[in-house]
Design a protein around this motif. Structure first.
Motif, PDB file in Angstrom:
ATOM      1  N   GLY A  29       0.994  -1.304   0.016  1.00 56.31           N
ATOM      2  CA  GLY A  29      -0.029  -0.013  -0.246  1.00 56.31           C
ATOM      3  C   GLY A  29       0.930   1.500  -0.084  1.00 56.31           C
ATOM      4  N   THR A  33       0.494   3.831  -2.791  1.00 52.23           N
ATOM      5  CA  THR A  33      -0.332   5.071  -2.647  1.00 52.23           C
ATOM      6  C   THR A  33       0.341   6.032  -1.574  1.00 52.23           C
ATOM      7  OG1 THR A  33      -2.722   6.274  -2.191  1.00 52.23           O
ATOM      8  CG2 THR A  33      -2.182   3.953  -1.352  1.00 52.23           C
ATOM      9  N   SER A  35      -1.714   7.895   0.181  1.00 52.96           N
ATOM     10  CA  SER A  35      -3.085   8.055   1.171  1.00 52.96           C
ATOM     11  C   SER A  35      -2.880   6.935   2.174  1.00 52.96           C
ATOM     12  CB  SER A  35      -4.259   7.950   0.465  1.00 52.96           C
ATOM     13  OG  SER A  35      -5.424   7.809   1.385  1.00 52.96           O
ATOM     14  N   LEU A  37      -5.108   6.435   4.234  1.00 51.30           N
ATOM     15  CA  LEU A  37      -6.788   5.935   4.246  1.00 51.30           C
ATOM     16  C   LEU A  37      -6.633   4.724   3.202  1.00 51.30           C
ATOM     17  CD1 LEU A  37      -8.484   9.128   4.643  1.00 51.30           C
ATOM     18  CD2 LEU A  37      -8.043   7.493   6.510  1.00 51.30           C
ATOM     19  N   LYS A  38      -5.885   4.818   2.184  1.00 54.47           N
ATOM     20  CA  LYS A  38      -6.030   3.728   1.085  1.00 54.47           C
ATOM     21  C   LYS A  38      -5.131   2.692   1.347  1.00 54.47           C
ATOM     22  CE  LYS A  38      -8.753   5.530  -2.186  1.00 54.47           C
ATOM     23  NZ  LYS A  38      -9.942   4.905  -2.398  1.00 54.47           N
ATOM     24  N   GLN A  39      -3.935   2.823   2.057  1.00 55.69           N
ATOM     25  CA  GLN A  39      -2.793   1.901   2.043  1.00 55.69           C
ATOM     26  C   GLN A  39      -3.258   0.486   2.771  1.00 55.69           C
ATOM     27  OE1 GLN A  39       0.055   3.880   4.306  1.00 55.69           O
ATOM     28  NE2 GLN A  39       0.931   5.140   2.441  1.00 55.69           N
ATOM     29  N   GLU A  41      -5.999  -0.980   2.494  1.00 53.54           N
ATOM     30  CA  GLU A  41      -6.826  -1.543   1.285  1.00 53.54           C
ATOM     31  C   GLU A  41      -5.743  -2.839   0.687  1.00 53.54           C
ATOM     32  OE1 GLU A  41      -8.812   1.046  -1.355  1.00 53.54           O
ATOM     33  OE2 GLU A  41      -9.955   2.166   0.478  1.00 53.54           O
ATOM     34  N   TYR A  42      -4.473  -2.418   0.625  1.00 47.29           N
ATOM     35  CA  TYR A  42      -3.685  -3.468  -0.226  1.00 47.29           C
ATOM     36  C   TYR A  42      -3.167  -4.565   0.883  1.00 47.29           C
ATOM     37  CZ  TYR A  42      -4.087  -0.101  -3.910  1.00 47.29           C
ATOM     38  OH  TYR A  42      -4.450   0.795  -4.890  1.00 47.29           O
ATOM     39  N   GLU A  90      -2.430   0.309 -11.246  1.00 45.25           N
ATOM     40  CA  GLU A  90      -3.197   0.878  -9.923  1.00 45.25           C
ATOM     41  C   GLU A  90      -2.202   1.974  -9.259  1.00 45.25           C
ATOM     42  OE1 GLU A  90      -6.051   0.268  -7.204  1.00 45.25           O
ATOM     43  OE2 GLU A  90      -5.933  -0.779  -9.113  1.00 45.25           O
ATOM     44  N   LYS A  92      -0.738   5.390  -8.031  1.00 45.65           N
ATOM     45  CA  LYS A  92      -1.506   6.726  -8.366  1.00 45.65           C
ATOM     46  C   LYS A  92      -0.572   7.817  -9.027  1.00 45.65           C
ATOM     47  CE  LYS A  92      -5.301   5.082  -7.337  1.00 45.65           C
ATOM     48  NZ  LYS A  92      -5.868   4.299  -8.142  1.00 45.65           N
TER      49      LYS A  92
END
Length: 122
Positions: A29, A33, A35, A37-39, A41-42, A90, A92
């Motif tokens: 993650g 990214t 972020s 908040l997004k990390q 997710e991976y 994927e 960014k």
């Protein structure tokens, strides 16, 4: 004592990475990214890849023949190239895309070189 094959050395390296991916899944993650908040997710993807790489590496290391080891290595190369395509798209940022390409294509290249060198020395 016989010298380990190049594929065996690369498989041991992949095995080490798989343990790292399982122990520290957030590395993926963070590479893809900025972020926080997004990390997370991976994390599941990193754990899945960690398990997948553990299995493929174990198959190569435990292969009863050079041909079986080569088949596991070819699978590893295909997975690296697939990872490259999926995660480059994927990422960014340009820097993230560069990191993904560098890691996946370098590993695919090293595994390919190992297979070719093992064929040469067989």
């Amino acid at each position: 004592m016989t010298k380990p094959s190049y594929s065996t050395i690369m498989s041991a390296g992949t095995l080490a990475y798989s343990v790292y991916a399982l122990a520290r899944p957030r590395h993926l993650g963070k590479a893809l990214t900025n972020s926080p908040l997004k990390q997370p997710e991976y994390d599941v993807v990193a754990r899945t890849f960690g398990f997948r790489d553990l299995v493929v590496s174990a198959l190569a290391l435990a292969a009863p023949t050079a041909a079986a080891r080569e088949q596991a290595m070819i699978g590893r190369i295909v997975l690296d190239l697939t990872d490259s395509a999926l995660f480059t798209a994927e990422a960014k940022t340009t820097a993230g895309k560069a990191k993904v390409l560098l890691a996946t294509l370098t590993w695919a290249g090293l595994n390919t070189a190992a297979v070719l060198k093992d064929r040469e020395t067989a």
